[in-house]
Scaffold this motif. Sequence first.
Motif, PDB file in Angstrom:
ATOM      1  N   SER A  42       0.811  -1.227   0.000  1.00  0.00           N
ATOM      2  CA  SER A  42       0.000   0.000   0.000  1.00  0.00           C
ATOM      3  C   SER A  42       0.840   1.271   0.000  1.00  0.00           C
ATOM      4  O   SER A  42       0.297   2.363  -0.149  1.00  0.00           O
ATOM      5  N   ASP A  43       2.141   1.148   0.167  1.00  0.00           N
ATOM      6  CA  ASP A  43       3.052   2.301   0.202  1.00  0.00           C
ATOM      7  C   ASP A  43       2.788   3.223  -0.996  1.00  0.00           C
ATOM      8  O   ASP A  43       2.852   2.797  -2.152  1.00  0.00           O
TER       9      ASP A  43
ATOM     10  N   GLU B 297      -6.988   2.453  -3.989  1.00  0.00           N
ATOM     11  CA  GLU B 297      -6.763   1.817  -2.704  1.00  0.00           C
ATOM     12  C   GLU B 297      -6.428   0.346  -2.915  1.00  0.00           C
ATOM     13  O   GLU B 297      -6.798  -0.258  -3.929  1.00  0.00           O
ATOM     14  N   LEU B 298      -5.727  -0.238  -1.947  1.00  0.00           N
ATOM     15  CA  LEU B 298      -5.312  -1.634  -2.044  1.00  0.00           C
ATOM     16  C   LEU B 298      -5.871  -2.421  -0.869  1.00  0.00           C
ATOM     17  O   LEU B 298      -5.882  -1.945   0.271  1.00  0.00           O
ATOM     18  N   ALA B 299      -6.344  -3.622  -1.158  1.00  0.00           N
ATOM     19  CA  ALA B 299      -6.913  -4.474  -0.122  1.00  0.00           C
ATOM     20  C   ALA B 299      -5.830  -4.948   0.840  1.00  0.00           C
ATOM     21  O   ALA B 299      -4.675  -5.137   0.449  1.00  0.00           O
ATOM     22  N   LEU B 300      -6.210  -5.131   2.091  1.00  0.00           N
ATOM     23  CA  LEU B 300      -5.290  -5.667   3.078  1.00  0.00           C
ATOM     24  C   LEU B 300      -4.955  -7.119   2.733  1.00  0.00           C
ATOM     25  O   LEU B 300      -5.835  -7.905   2.392  1.00  0.00           O
ATOM     26  N   ASP B 301      -3.686  -7.457   2.801  1.00  0.00           N
ATOM     27  CA  ASP B 301      -3.229  -8.822   2.530  1.00  0.00           C
ATOM     28  C   ASP B 301      -3.453  -9.656   3.792  1.00  0.00           C
ATOM     29  O   ASP B 301      -2.627  -9.686   4.700  1.00  0.00           O
TER      30      ASP B 301
ATOM     31  N   ARG C 206      -1.074   1.215   9.650  1.00  0.00           N
ATOM     32  CA  ARG C 206      -0.277   1.792   8.561  1.00  0.00           C
ATOM     33  C   ARG C 206      -0.958   1.564   7.215  1.00  0.00           C
ATOM     34  O   ARG C 206      -0.941   2.448   6.347  1.00  0.00           O
ATOM     35  N   HIS C 207      -1.543   0.390   7.043  1.00  0.00           N
ATOM     36  CA  HIS C 207      -2.247   0.107   5.795  1.00  0.00           C
ATOM     37  C   HIS C 207      -3.414   1.079   5.615  1.00  0.00           C
ATOM     38  O   HIS C 207      -3.604   1.634   4.516  1.00  0.00           O
ATOM     39  N   ASP C 208      -4.200   1.286   6.658  1.00  0.00           N
ATOM     40  CA  ASP C 208      -5.328   2.215   6.576  1.00  0.00           C
ATOM     41  C   ASP C 208      -4.845   3.638   6.304  1.00  0.00           C
ATOM     42  O   ASP C 208      -5.462   4.382   5.528  1.00  0.00           O
ATOM     43  N   SER C 209      -3.733   4.024   6.943  1.00  0.00           N
ATOM     44  CA  SER C 209      -3.168   5.356   6.722  1.00  0.00           C
ATOM     45  C   SER C 209      -2.711   5.523   5.283  1.00  0.00           C
ATOM     46  O   SER C 209      -2.934   6.570   4.654  1.00  0.00           O
ATOM     47  N   ASP C 210      -2.060   4.489   4.747  1.00  0.00           N
ATOM     48  CA  ASP C 210      -1.619   4.537   3.345  1.00  0.00           C
ATOM     49  C   ASP C 210      -2.817   4.699   2.406  1.00  0.00           C
ATOM     50  O   ASP C 210      -2.770   5.477   1.442  1.00  0.00           O
ATOM     51  N   ASN C 211      -3.879   3.956   2.662  1.00  0.00           N
ATOM     52  CA  ASN C 211      -5.051   4.054   1.797  1.00  0.00           C
ATOM     53  C   ASN C 211      -5.710   5.428   1.893  1.00  0.00           C
ATOM     54  O   ASN C 211      -6.227   5.939   0.898  1.00  0.00           O
ATOM     55  N   ALA C 212      -5.685   6.019   3.078  1.00  0.00           N
ATOM     56  CA  ALA C 212      -6.217   7.383   3.217  1.00  0.00           C
ATOM     57  C   ALA C 212      -5.395   8.359   2.373  1.00  0.00           C
ATOM     58  O   ALA C 212      -5.956   9.244   1.703  1.00  0.00           O
ATOM     59  N   ARG C 213      -4.089   8.192   2.397  1.00  0.00           N
ATOM     60  CA  ARG C 213      -3.220   9.042   1.576  1.00  0.00           C
ATOM     61  C   ARG C 213      -3.452   8.777   0.098  1.00  0.00           C
ATOM     62  O   ARG C 213      -3.421   9.692  -0.723  1.00  0.00           O
ATOM     63  N   ARG C 214      -3.693   7.518  -0.252  1.00  0.00           N
ATOM     64  CA  ARG C 214      -3.969   7.176  -1.647  1.00  0.00           C
ATOM     65  C   ARG C 214      -5.238   7.873  -2.145  1.00  0.00           C
ATOM     66  O   ARG C 214      -5.287   8.344  -3.278  1.00  0.00           O
ATOM     67  N   ARG C 215      -6.257   7.937  -1.302  1.00  0.00           N
ATOM     68  CA  ARG C 215      -7.491   8.612  -1.706  1.00  0.00           C
ATOM     69  C   ARG C 215      -7.226  10.083  -1.992  1.00  0.00           C
ATOM     70  O   ARG C 215      -7.703  10.634  -2.984  1.00  0.00           O
TER      71      ARG C 215
ATOM     72  N   ALA D  61       5.000  21.967  -4.940  1.00  0.00           N
ATOM     73  CA  ALA D  61       5.449  22.213  -3.571  1.00  0.00           C
ATOM     74  C   ALA D  61       4.323  22.700  -2.667  1.00  0.00           C
ATOM     75  O   ALA D  61       4.327  22.448  -1.457  1.00  0.00           O
ATOM     76  N   ASP D  62       3.342  23.402  -3.224  1.00  0.00           N
ATOM     77  CA  ASP D  62       2.267  23.974  -2.402  1.00  0.00           C
ATOM     78  C   ASP D  62       1.183  22.964  -2.068  1.00  0.00           C
ATOM     79  O   ASP D  62       0.364  23.214  -1.174  1.00  0.00           O
ATOM     80  N   THR D  63       1.157  21.817  -2.753  1.00  0.00           N
ATOM     81  CA  THR D  63       0.070  20.856  -2.539  1.00  0.00           C
ATOM     82  C   THR D  63       0.541  19.467  -2.125  1.00  0.00           C
ATOM     83  O   THR D  63      -0.233  18.715  -1.533  1.00  0.00           O
ATOM     84  N   ALA D  64       1.778  19.099  -2.420  1.00  0.00           N
ATOM     85  CA  ALA D  64       2.255  17.746  -2.119  1.00  0.00           C
ATOM     86  C   ALA D  64       2.334  17.524  -0.612  1.00  0.00           C
ATOM     87  O   ALA D  64       2.570  18.448   0.168  1.00  0.00           O
ATOM     88  N   GLU D  65       2.128  16.277  -0.193  1.00  0.00           N
ATOM     89  CA  GLU D  65       2.185  15.973   1.229  1.00  0.00           C
ATOM     90  C   GLU D  65       3.628  15.997   1.726  1.00  0.00           C
ATOM     91  O   GLU D  65       4.583  15.885   0.955  1.00  0.00           O
ATOM     92  N   ARG D  66       3.768  16.115   3.018  1.00  0.00           N
ATOM     93  CA  ARG D  66       5.072  16.305   3.666  1.00  0.00           C
ATOM     94  C   ARG D  66       6.065  15.203   3.312  1.00  0.00           C
ATOM     95  O   ARG D  66       7.221  15.484   2.977  1.00  0.00           O
ATOM     96  N   SER D  67       5.635  13.943   3.365  1.00  0.00           N
ATOM     97  CA  SER D  67       6.564  12.839   3.119  1.00  0.00           C
ATOM     98  C   SER D  67       7.126  12.875   1.703  1.00  0.00           C
ATOM     99  O   SER D  67       8.294  12.537   1.471  1.00  0.00           O
TER     100      SER D  67
END
Length: 332
Positions: A49-50, A284-288, A269-278, A189-195
């Motif tokens: 999900s990264d 979004e990716l299903a949990l393995d 972490r998986h849920d957080s990644d999917n939130a960022r993906r949205r 730069a004005d819209t991308a997330e911090r990471s």
Amino acid sequence: MSPAAHWQSSAALEVLRARAAVLDQIRRFFSARDVLEVEVPVLADTSASDVHLDSLRLCNGQYLLTSPEPYMKRLLGSGAGAIFTLSKAFRANESGRRHNPEFLMLEWYRPGYALDELLEETLDLLLALSRHGRDQSDLPWPSKALLKTPIRFTYADLMIEACGLNPFTVSDDRLRACVRSLVRDYDDADTAERSILLDLLFSRLAEPLLTKCPVAVVEGYPAEQASQSRTRIDTQGRLVADRFELYLYGLEIANAYHELTDVEEFRRRHDSDNARRRVLGLSELALDEALVGAMRAMPPCSGIALGVDRLVMRLLGLSRIDQVLSFASAGA
């Protein structure tokens, strides 16, 4: 190369022979240490999900894996013990001098090992491969002394030296201003997330500081870059990922984790990644669930993924990944 010659190998035959010798040496190294070679599938029903990894999805809905990691962990949970694999991995939108969408990954896991023990073994492997290294005036293969004593850096120290900001304390506004000032060809730069902004600054400005360093280890990454590694508190009281990356003359060749076995943290972490993906407009990716089951049974261990194509590049003193591949993908 003319259109009529496109059917030919992108690597010279002498390079392919050298590559084969390297693979043989890798297998001999692990066999001598009683590490079992395993084969794993490259297809799965879901993928990592990264948000920094772009998976290739097939028309049947399955994914070409970005890493053999999920199957390796299922073997660990099954009691396989120390294992390694030489497996193809796939990542979309990665083509260039150092990248090919399809590449060979060496991945191995050591139950009971701390990261420093895994680093020592990795350096022993590089030392065992030294006889295949070719001396080049600009990038000679590191000597035994250099391979045994890598220079260690923290992520924060490199970022401070490269762009004058501490990634653990810098404000979002200051970070965005730094990107606008130092990376002129980047428009988000004005819209991308911090990471993403931190990763951009690290790859563009911090990694080049390592180009004159034969062997470098970078550690102390921010906790949000833990992926599937554990986290720990460092000597300055910061929460960091329990992982390291290994570089040869500024080329990252390996990424190691003290592996996460906390299932609830993995789900978070998986849920957080999917939130960022949205937010980023990514699928979004299903949990393995099979991996979740394996993590419950996994022993404490450390694992490392090493890019074989990049390793062969450095061993032979070559500058492009297509020079070590039988057939490179278009654009590599």
